[in-house]
Design a protein around this motif. Structure first.
Motif, PDB file in Angstrom:
ATOM      1  N   ASP A  52       1.041  -1.191   0.109  1.00  0.00           N
ATOM      2  CA  ASP A  52       0.062  -0.022   0.106  1.00  0.00           C
ATOM      3  C   ASP A  52       0.974   1.192  -0.066  1.00  0.00           C
ATOM      4  OD1 ASP A  52      -2.239  -1.174  -0.052  1.00  0.00           O
ATOM      5  OD2 ASP A  52      -2.672  -1.415   2.006  1.00  0.00           O
ATOM      6  N   ARG A  53       1.902   1.286   0.808  1.00  0.00           N
ATOM      7  CA  ARG A  53       2.737   2.319   0.945  1.00  0.00           C
ATOM      8  C   ARG A  53       3.348   2.841  -0.414  1.00  0.00           C
ATOM      9  NH1 ARG A  53       5.514   4.028   5.467  1.00  0.00           N
ATOM     10  NH2 ARG A  53       4.992   3.023   7.496  1.00  0.00           N
ATOM     11  N   LEU A  54       3.764   1.754  -1.333  1.00  0.00           N
ATOM     12  CA  LEU A  54       4.232   1.935  -2.668  1.00  0.00           C
ATOM     13  C   LEU A  54       3.204   2.533  -3.522  1.00  0.00           C
ATOM     14  CD1 LEU A  54       6.635  -1.113  -2.733  1.00  0.00           C
ATOM     15  CD2 LEU A  54       7.394   1.518  -2.875  1.00  0.00           C
ATOM     16  N   LEU A  55       1.943   1.840  -3.480  1.00  0.00           N
ATOM     17  CA  LEU A  55       0.833   2.489  -4.425  1.00  0.00           C
ATOM     18  C   LEU A  55       0.408   3.665  -4.117  1.00  0.00           C
ATOM     19  CD1 LEU A  55      -0.210   0.737  -6.800  1.00  0.00           C
ATOM     20  CD2 LEU A  55       0.777  -0.714  -5.147  1.00  0.00           C
ATOM     21  N   ARG A  56       0.606   3.977  -3.057  1.00  0.00           N
ATOM     22  CA  ARG A  56       0.117   5.457  -2.442  1.00  0.00           C
ATOM     23  C   ARG A  56       1.136   6.357  -2.991  1.00  0.00           C
ATOM     24  NH1 ARG A  56      -3.771   5.909   1.747  1.00  0.00           N
ATOM     25  NH2 ARG A  56      -4.934   4.162   1.420  1.00  0.00           N
ATOM     26  N   ARG A  57       2.382   6.095  -3.146  1.00  0.00           N
ATOM     27  CA  ARG A  57       3.490   7.121  -3.607  1.00  0.00           C
ATOM     28  C   ARG A  57       3.377   7.172  -5.219  1.00  0.00           C
ATOM     29  NH1 ARG A  57       6.588   8.470   0.610  1.00  0.00           N
ATOM     30  NH2 ARG A  57       6.681   7.012   2.361  1.00  0.00           N
ATOM     31  N   LEU A  58       2.936   6.130  -5.697  1.00  0.00           N
ATOM     32  CA  LEU A  58       2.894   6.243  -7.157  1.00  0.00           C
ATOM     33  C   LEU A  58       1.547   7.005  -7.599  1.00  0.00           C
ATOM     34  CD1 LEU A  58       4.040   2.681  -8.091  1.00  0.00           C
ATOM     35  CD2 LEU A  58       5.071   4.574  -8.666  1.00  0.00           C
TER      36      LEU A  58
END
Length: 820
Positions: free
Chosen positions: A109-115
């Motif tokens: 989730d952290r990575l998808l939010r950053r993208l």
């Protein structure tokens, strides 16, 4: 004592009854969510009745009075069969998996939010043309009609998984469908990881010239030397411990070598026995249960279209109409760059640009976590793209202190019109119309293989970044984001994308191989997905003057490894046994048996043979021995054998034979020594894992296709019901590609391959065939959950006909949707 025994017996009987009742209740509740395909349902959102005829393979044939009504029917059918899959994909791209799965998925989730892919999808809705907007809205209404039906009629929450992971299902919106294709772009992207690995390897190697060995260019004209990474960013350590890529089945971030692959080829009328055009396509993605793909036929006003869809996305991505056929392969277009941004030491809210320091674009984002406290992220963007954490593909190991890494990527376009391009492609009547439709396509970049009645063509579609010729690394290494020459300068014109129309030889094909050689910055890519399969394909195509549907099927299912045929004589040149037999039971005797088997083998990666396993284990052990001395712990990142590297070493191209010498030892080892030691290593490994005589080994025991359920696939007992595992032929470099995992303890599991196969014959369109690797339903109690799996394994297909009466005659049900 008798009384105690009677009471124990009663308690045991009671427990058995309770267990049976519990199982019965679970089965009843799960069974409630099985869709009724033979019904009439009144729904809101239709202008006229829609009919969904499901043929005997459960492929829906959808008919309506208007195109929006037909897309409504497709949304309804997708939600009937794949609701859990659709909602999970949506949660993934939204960065909201942790609301359901807890701490397990926080990193994803952290990575998808950053993208920020979902917000970009929302912004892109307004960029679509009127036809596409109407289709997206109708599709969403169809999904929501099924959701309302589930709620109103208490249909078991729509999927059995919903009972185990109870979370509200929000209505479907057009942005959700746009987000699905952006998620697909993420799953097919590999340039970011490759840039980071190239930088890490450059830091480890004493001789920068050896970088071309271990990360070789595809055969063909070479490029100018790149700068040493340590010169661009001095002070970085030679090696820094990295963070492994998440192996969670829910993660959309591909491990190296598992991004995208595919095959597609076409024959013109002059090379077809029927006098019409032919096209074969098999896109390769990670295996799962259910499959990524869903077969469907939709009857548009422009004519019927049939082929492969992705649940959640209202378009046929590979398929045909009566006049046009199309297929896709990953183009490997270089559509990503890593920019190392310098943070202002006086103000960490700023970063350096060619015009001085500027503030990061930033905003907070809250991730809710099941059974835990929410966390708040600060999302930051630079002019080059979103700032990513150092743990992502080990970016931190190549980022100096006081800097951050940002990603430039074409899929981050807030005016992404890819869906409009897909809609126009389905309505195209000729190859030229289809090529014109591709101009609005942004990402993921694909090679679009096309046929109409007379013409064959290949066109690379997708936005191509316009780079400055002075760019420091030619797109192959992370670069300094504050230098103007490293930044993207908008896009290349669509006309410059590679295009091949009606070649003189009458045959076109792509196996993710290098398709042309152009100087930077018009190069398309330096990273290609295949250097091996293309050789076998060329041989098969040239072996016949004319081709048929069946010869194209044979090529799709071909399991002969060009790599094995070319490398074994090279690495075993001085090892083939010619002397007396060694005593039974000795390592020397095992080596002799293995070499004898391989010497008589034709390179066919057949699941029933022992030779493919011996060969695969030998090459894996050989590459490990060659690189672990120079790369140390970084060698673990090279999980798949690179045949071009092995060939460079054993032909000593540009001095590559030096990899055979172990630097830590006093003697000078030869490449023959390495081959012999590696073969011994492989035989020991085989003995430990499979035992028995070498002659009795089966490649299929090691090379099982892993169609596993991404959520329930590891649950004890339940995994035997939801996972679909099959012994399979093929390998990393065969046309019937079965990409191995590369991960211990089962490095040869088949985890990535052709989840969809289709062969289209426009001389007799209804003789076309297709198949997916599992079944149409995502409900594991449905007989359509795995009914196509054995056909797929055996290389069989089902009819791909637009004949409505044929579908009706053998239908498993007809659903009629009537406007309220």
């Amino acid at each position: 004592m008798g009384l105690i025994f009677r009471w124990l017996l009663r308690i045991a009987a009671g427990l058995v009854v309770l267990v049976v009742l519990a199982i019965g209740l679970v089965y009843y509740l799960a069974n409630q969510s099985l869709p009724d395909y033979d019904q009439t349902e009144k729904v809101a959102g239709l202008s006229a009745p829609v009919e969904i005829i499901r043929d005997n393979a459960n492929v829906p044939h959808i008919f309506g009075d208007s195109d929006p009504d037909v897309f409504f029917g497709l949304g309804y059918a997708h939600a009937q069969d794949r609701l859990w899959q659709m909602t999970t994909l949506r949660r993934t791209v939204q960065g909201r998996l942790s609301e359901v799965f807890g701490a397990r998925t926080v990193r994803i989730d952290r990575l998808l939010r950053r993208l920020d892919l979902y917000r970009l999808a929302q912004q892109s809705v307004s960029a679509q043309d009127d036809y596409t907007t109407a289709a997206l809205e109708a599709y969403s209404a169809g999904v929501n009609a099924r959701l309302n039906e589930i709620n109103d009629e208490a249909l078991g929450r729509g999927a059995p998984e919903m009972f185990l992971f109870n979370a509200p299902v929000a209505p479907w919106h057009p942005a959700d469908s746009l987000a699905i294709i952006k998620l697909m772009s993420l799953q097919l992207s590999g340039h970011l990881e490759e840039e980071v690995l190239r930088a890490r390897t450059a830091l480890m190697l004493d001789d920068n010239a050896r970088l071309r060995d271990i990360l070789p260019d595809a055969p063909g004209t070479g490029i100018a030397a790149l700068p040493e990474y340590a010169q661009m960013f001095p002070g970085l350590p030679r090696y820094a411990q990295g963070t492994p890529v998440s192996d969670d089945p829910l993660s959309p971030f591909p491990r190296r070598g598992l991004a995208g692959a595919s095959n597609a080829w076409a024959a013109a009328p002059s090379r077809s026995a029927s006098g019409g055009t032919l096209l074969a396509n098999d896109p390769h993605l990670g295996f799962s249960a259910p499959s990524t793909w869903y077969l469907a036929r939709i009857e548009l006003q422009s004519g019927g279209v049939i082929g492969a869809t992705i649940p959640g996305f209202p378009a046929i991505l590979s398929g045909r109409s009566r006049k046009l056929g199309w297929g896709v392969t990953s183009s490997y277009l270089d559509d990503q760059d890593v920019f190392i941004e310098k943070v202002n030491p006086e103000n960490t809210d700023e970063y350096l640009t060619p015009d001085g320091y500027k503030r990061f674009e930033s905003r907070p984002s809250i991730i809710k976590i099941k059974d835990s406290t929410p966390i708040t992220l600060t999302l930051r963007w630079t002019e080059n793209g979103p700032v990513l954490p150092g743990s992502h593909y080990n970016l931190g190991t190549v980022t100096p202190p006081g800097h951050v890494a940002a990603l430039g990527w074409t899929a981050l376009d807030p005016q992404d019109t890819t869906v409009s391009a897909a809609m126009a492609l389905m309505r195209a009547q000729t190859v030229q119309e289809a090529i014109a439709a591709g101009e609005r396509y942004i990402a993921p970049s694909q090679n679009l293989m096309l046929i109409d009645r007379e013409t064959i063509a290949l066109k690379t579609i997708g936005a191509v970044p316009r780079r400055d010729p002075r760019q420091q690394s030619k797109g192959r290494l992370p670069v300094q984001g504050w230098r103007a020459e490293n930044r993207w300068q908008s896009r290349q014109p669509y006309a410059s994308n590679p295009e091949f129309v009606s070649p003189r030889g009458g045959i076109l094909g792509n196996t993710n191989n290098k398709i042309l050689e152009r100087p930077f910055p018009n190069h398309v890519s330096y990273l290609w997905g295949d250097t091996q399969r293309i050789n076998r394909w060329q041989r098969l195509m040239q072996a016949r003057q004319v081709h048929t549907r069946d010869s194209f099927i044979e090529a799709q299912l071909d399991t002969v490894s060009f790599t094995a045929r070319s490398l074994l004589p090279l690495i075993g040149a001085d090892l083939w046994f010619t002397g007396e037999a060694a005593p039974d039971g000795t390592p020397e005797r095992q080596r002799q048996i293995a070499l004898s088997l391989l010497a008589e083998w034709n390179g066919e990666m057949n699941e029933h043979l022992p030779e493919p396993l011996i060969y695969a284990a030998w090459l894996r052990a050989l590459q490990t021995r060659l690189i672990e001395d120079e790369l140390g712990p970084l060698a673990d990142e090279y999980k798949h054998v690179d045949p071009v590297f092995i060939e460079r070493v054993y032909r000593d191209i540009d001095g590559a034979g030096i990899w055979c010498d172990v630097r830590q030892s006093a003697p000078r080892e030869t490449c023959t020594d390495m081959a012999r030691l590696a073969l011994d290593d492989a035989l020991v490994w085989i003995g430990e894992h499979f035992g028995g005589a070498l002659e009795s080994l089966r490649w299929g025991d090691a090379h099982q296709a892993t169609h596993d359920h991404p959520v329930l696939g590891e649950v004890p007992v339940l995994r035997y019901f939801v996972n679909i595992r099959q012994s399979t032929s093929g390998g990393d470099n065969t046309l019937q590609r079965g990409r191995t995992s590369g991960e211990d303890p089962d490095p040869f599991l088949n985890v990535h391959g052709a989840g969809y196969r289709g062969v289209y014959d426009l001389a007799d369109p209804d003789s076309s065939v297709f198949i997916i690797s599992t079944g149409q339903s995502g409900h594991f109690l449905s007989r359509h959950y795995d009914d196509l799996a054995q056909l797929w394994r055996r290389g069989e297909y089902i009819p791909m006909s637009l004949d409505a009466e044929l579908a009706r005659a053998a239908s498993v049900g007809i659903t009629r949707l009537i406007p309220q």
